[in-house]
Write a protein that holds these residues in place. Structure first.
Motif, PDB file in Angstrom:
ATOM      1  N   HIS A  62       0.936  -1.176  -0.318  1.00 18.38           N
ATOM      2  CA  HIS A  62      -0.012   0.284  -0.155  1.00 18.38           C
ATOM      3  C   HIS A  62       0.889   1.369  -0.158  1.00 18.38           C
ATOM      4  O   HIS A  62       0.560   2.326  -0.482  1.00 18.38           O
ATOM      5  N   CYS A  65       2.383   1.414  -3.443  1.00 21.65           N
ATOM      6  CA  CYS A  65       1.705   2.653  -4.456  1.00 21.65           C
ATOM      7  C   CYS A  65       0.805   2.988  -3.909  1.00 21.65           C
ATOM      8  O   CYS A  65       0.437   4.014  -5.374  1.00 21.65           O
ATOM      9  N   SER A  69       2.641   6.247  -7.215  1.00 20.71           N
ATOM     10  CA  SER A  69       1.219   5.999  -7.952  1.00 20.71           C
ATOM     11  C   SER A  69       1.187   5.540  -9.274  1.00 20.71           C
ATOM     12  O   SER A  69      -0.136   5.233  -9.509  1.00 20.71           O
ATOM     13  N   LEU A  75       0.380  -1.793  -8.271  1.00 21.20           N
ATOM     14  CA  LEU A  75      -0.769  -2.111  -8.241  1.00 21.20           C
ATOM     15  C   LEU A  75      -1.199  -3.729  -8.632  1.00 21.20           C
ATOM     16  O   LEU A  75      -1.825  -4.358  -7.754  1.00 21.20           O
ATOM     17  N   LYS A  76      -0.176  -4.322  -9.271  1.00 18.44           N
ATOM     18  CA  LYS A  76      -0.558  -5.201  -9.850  1.00 18.44           C
ATOM     19  C   LYS A  76       0.234  -6.851  -8.750  1.00 18.44           C
ATOM     20  O   LYS A  76      -0.692  -7.663  -8.501  1.00 18.44           O
ATOM     21  N   THR A  94      -8.582  -3.510  -6.189  1.00 19.87           N
ATOM     22  CA  THR A  94      -7.408  -3.188  -7.212  1.00 19.87           C
ATOM     23  C   THR A  94      -7.175  -3.147  -8.435  1.00 19.87           C
ATOM     24  O   THR A  94      -5.999  -2.186  -9.123  1.00 19.87           O
ATOM     25  N   THR A  97      -8.770  -1.072 -10.946  1.00 20.25           N
ATOM     26  CA  THR A  97      -7.505   0.519 -11.317  1.00 20.25           C
ATOM     27  C   THR A  97      -6.780   0.090 -11.740  1.00 20.25           C
ATOM     28  O   THR A  97      -5.760   0.650 -13.105  1.00 20.25           O
ATOM     29  N   VAL A  98      -5.555  -1.078 -12.025  1.00 18.35           N
ATOM     30  CA  VAL A  98      -4.744  -1.570 -12.897  1.00 18.35           C
ATOM     31  C   VAL A  98      -5.636  -1.513 -14.222  1.00 18.35           C
ATOM     32  O   VAL A  98      -4.877  -1.474 -15.201  1.00 18.35           O
TER      33      VAL A  98
END
Length: 166
Positions: A62, A65, A69, A75-76, A94, A97-98
Motif C-alpha cells: 500500500h 502504491c 502511484s 498495483l498488480k 485493485t 484500478t490496474v
C-alpha cells in the motif's frame, strides 16, 4: 545500481534457501538503494507472507502504491497479494484500478471473475467480463470471452446478460 542488484540477488537466493531473516535484510537493503524496485518489493512482500505477516506485506505494498502511484506493476503486486490471501473484494478493486490505467491488463479482472464463477456468484462473474469485453475484442481475444461466457451459461443457462454478451 550494481549494489542494488547484488543485494537483491543475495536476498532471492536466501529466500529460496528459506533463510527468511537474512533474505529480508538483503532485500530491504536493495529496496533502500532503489525504493522503486518492484523486484525487491515483491521479494519483501513474499517474505512477510511466508512469515505469516500478511498485514505487513499489505502495508508495504500500500505504501509503495501511494508513493509511486503511477506504477501499475506495484498495483498488480498488491492485487495478487490480495488474491493469495483470498481477499477477493480488495483484489477486484485493485485490479479495476490496474485495468483503468492499462486496459491491456484485462485478464486480471477475468481471473477475479473466474473466482466469482467458481464460488457460484454468476452475476459478479458476468460483471467482470463486461468490464473486459471491449479490451478482449480490441486485443483480438474474443475466444477467451466466448469461452468465459460458455462457462457462465453452464452454471446459469438462463443468464440474460451472458446470452446478450454472447
Amino acid at each position: 545500481a550494481q549494489a542494488h542488484q547484488h543485494y537483491l540477488d543475495a536476498g532471492c537466493d536466501l529466500l529460496h534457501k528459506d533463510d527468511l531473516a537474512t533474505a529480508l535484510y538483503a532485500c530491504q537493503k536493495a529496496l533502500d538503494l532503489r525504493p522503486d524496485s518492484n523486484q525487491a518489493l515483491a521479494a519483501i512482500a513474499r517474505i512477510h507472507l511466508q512469515q505469516g505477516q500478511s498485514e505487513s506485506a499489505l502495508n508495504l505494498l500500500h505504501d509503495a502504491c501511494e508513493k509511486y502511484s503511477e506504477d501499475v506493476e506495484q498495483l498488480k503486486l498488491l492485487g495478487n497479494t490480495y488474491l493469495s490471501l483470498n481477499r477477493i473484494e480488495e483484489a477486484e478493486r485493485t485490479f479495476r484500478t490496474v485495468v483503468e490505467r492499462d486496459p491491456n491488463n484485462y485478464y486480471y479482472l477475468l481471473a477475479v471473475g473466474k473466482i466469482h464463477l467458481e464460488a457460484g456468484a454468476v452475476e459478479r462473474a458476468v460483471q467482470q467480463l463486461a468490464l473486459c469485453l471491449e479490451n478482449l475484442i480490441a486485443m483480438g481475444d474474443e475466444d477467451t470471452g466466448v469461452d468465459y461466457l460458455h462457462n457462465v451459461l453452464e452454471r446459469d443457462p438462463d443468464n440474460l446478460t451472458a446470452i446478450k454478451l454472447l
